[in-house]
Write a protein that holds these residues in place. Structure first.
Motif, short mmCIF file in Angstrom:
data_model
loop_
_atom_site.label_atom_id
_atom_site.label_comp_id
_atom_site.label_asym_id
_atom_site.label_seq_id
_atom_site.Cartn_x
_atom_site.Cartn_y
_atom_site.Cartn_z
N TRP A 98 0.82 -1.20 0.00
CA TRP A 98 0.00 0.00 0.00
C TRP A 98 0.87 1.26 0.00
O TRP A 98 1.95 1.29 0.61
N ILE A 99 0.38 2.29 -0.64
CA ILE A 99 1.08 3.57 -0.74
C ILE A 99 0.49 4.51 0.30
O ILE A 99 -0.70 4.84 0.26
N LEU A 100 1.32 4.96 1.22
CA LEU A 100 0.85 5.76 2.36
C LEU A 100 1.32 7.20 2.24
O LEU A 100 2.46 7.47 1.86
N GLU A 101 0.43 8.11 2.60
CA GLU A 101 0.75 9.54 2.66
C GLU A 101 0.20 10.11 3.96
O GLU A 101 -1.02 10.05 4.21
N VAL A 102 1.08 10.62 4.82
CA VAL A 102 0.69 11.20 6.11
C VAL A 102 1.36 12.57 6.24
O VAL A 102 2.59 12.66 6.21
N PRO A 103 0.58 13.65 6.41
CA PRO A 103 1.16 15.00 6.41
C PRO A 103 1.69 15.41 7.78
O PRO A 103 1.27 16.42 8.37
N ALA A 104 2.65 14.65 8.31
CA ALA A 104 3.18 14.88 9.65
C ALA A 104 4.70 15.00 9.60
O ALA A 104 5.37 14.15 9.00
N GLY A 105 5.23 16.03 10.26
CA GLY A 105 6.66 16.27 10.24
C GLY A 105 7.42 15.70 11.41
O GLY A 105 8.66 15.68 11.40
N GLU A 106 6.71 15.23 12.44
CA GLU A 106 7.37 14.67 13.63
C GLU A 106 6.63 13.41 14.08
O GLU A 106 5.43 13.25 13.81
N PHE A 107 7.35 12.53 14.77
CA PHE A 107 6.72 11.38 15.40
C PHE A 107 7.19 11.28 16.84
O PHE A 107 8.23 11.85 17.22
#
Length: 316
Positions: free
Chosen positions: A182-191
């Motif tokens: 699956w191709i994932l896109e998450v607009p987050a700069g930190e974890f």
């Protein structure tokens, strides 16, 4: 009208009682919501599952589709301090020694309204020594031609301020290919880095040059994720969107507003013989794990106050 499902003799029946479900539909979407846990049991678009469903009547495996409140994720050792008083709630994740996903998921929720495209349920857990507050939780599920919109409202009917947080807990399904593809896109700069044994918070880190950087769409691969992400990119309308797509062309996404500054992503990794990586848990959260102890983005719900959080799921 509500539909009662009595399935005598099946393990799915909880405590040998009937389980009430509500079906809604709009456009090419259908959904099933259970009074048990106020949970989203099924969500389909053109007959295709957008979430990992669970069987009629429960039990609900892996907290699929529940509303996690009055805290999302976990509290270390089930202990926290609020306004100078120490409290202890039951530990329901014994292998990690944590209190997981709040208090309302074991409850049967009360029907407030139901029509062809929407249903609203509510739940008010009895105050306990560990959480001595009267907080009413309501959830609205509403389908349209654009997908499923959900809104959770918390109202403090008690006489004292209450700590509070919330998140949904769906496992998204992009399509028939294995999750690794699956191709994932998450607009987050930190974890949020966590301890490997108990998944308790350590510190936030940038996703730059890290395997958790999904700001640009790419395959999940063998990456194992069970982490909270933050530094989320919201658009001019105050909305953020994540997407996960199957290489065959289908996909699913979630959108949420600024009330949720965190999002938990989990690749649902299991040890055999349990089914492994069945779906991608995506949980927009108002606060990070163990916020009852850290205080990070913890909501202080004053007497008479109300808090709302909302998100949506849609075919992509």
């Amino acid at each position: 009208m509500e539909r009662r499902l009595l399935q005598a003799g099946r393990q799915a029946v909880t405590q040998n009682r009937a389980v009430t479900e509500y079906k809604i539909r709009a456009g090419e979407y259908t959904a099933t919501i259970t009074a048990q846990a106020g949970a989203l049991r099924e969500l389909r678009h053109r007959g295709r599952d957008l979430i990992v469903p669970f069987p009629e009547g429960g039990p609900i495996p892996d907290y699929r589709g529940i509303v996690a409140a009055p805290w999302p994720n976990r509290i270390a050792d089930g202990r926290y301090t609020f306004d100078g008083t120490e409290y202890e709630v039951p530990v329901n994740e014994p292998e990690r020694g944590c209190a997981l996903h709040g208090l309302v998921f074991p409850q049967d929720w009360t029907l407030e309204s139901h029509d062809e495209s929407s249903v609203t349920l509510s739940c008010t857990p009895e105050p306990t020594p560990g959480y001595p507050h009267t907080v009413r939780i309501g959830v609205e599920y509403r389908l349209s031609g654009d997908g499923l919109y959900s809104r959770v409202t918390a109202s403090n009917a008690g006489a004292t301020a209450a700590p509070y947080g919330v998140c949904p807990h769906p496992y998204l399904v992009a399509g028939p290919a294995p999750l690794d593809e699956w191709i994932l896109e998450v607009p987050a700069g930190e974890f949020l880095e966590v301890t490997p044994d108990r998944l308790l918070p350590k510190e936030t880190r940038t996703v730059e040059d890290h395997g958790f950087d999904f700001r640009s769409p790419r395959a999940i691969g063998v990456t194992e994720i069970d982490h909270a992400f933050t530094d989320i990119a919201f658009d001019g309308a105050g909305q953020a969107r994540m997407l996960v797509r199957d290489p065959g062309g289908t996909g699913v996404g979630m959108a949420w507003d600024r009330t949720c500054q965190w999002i938990q992503i989990h690749t649902a990794d299991k040890q055999p013989p349990a089914p492994n990586r069945l779906g991608l848990a995506v949980e927009p959260m108002t606060c990070p794990p163990d916020a009852f102890n850290s205080g990070v983005d913890l909501i202080r719900l004053e007497p008479g106050a109300t808090h709302e959080a909302s998100w949506s799921i849609f075919a992509a």
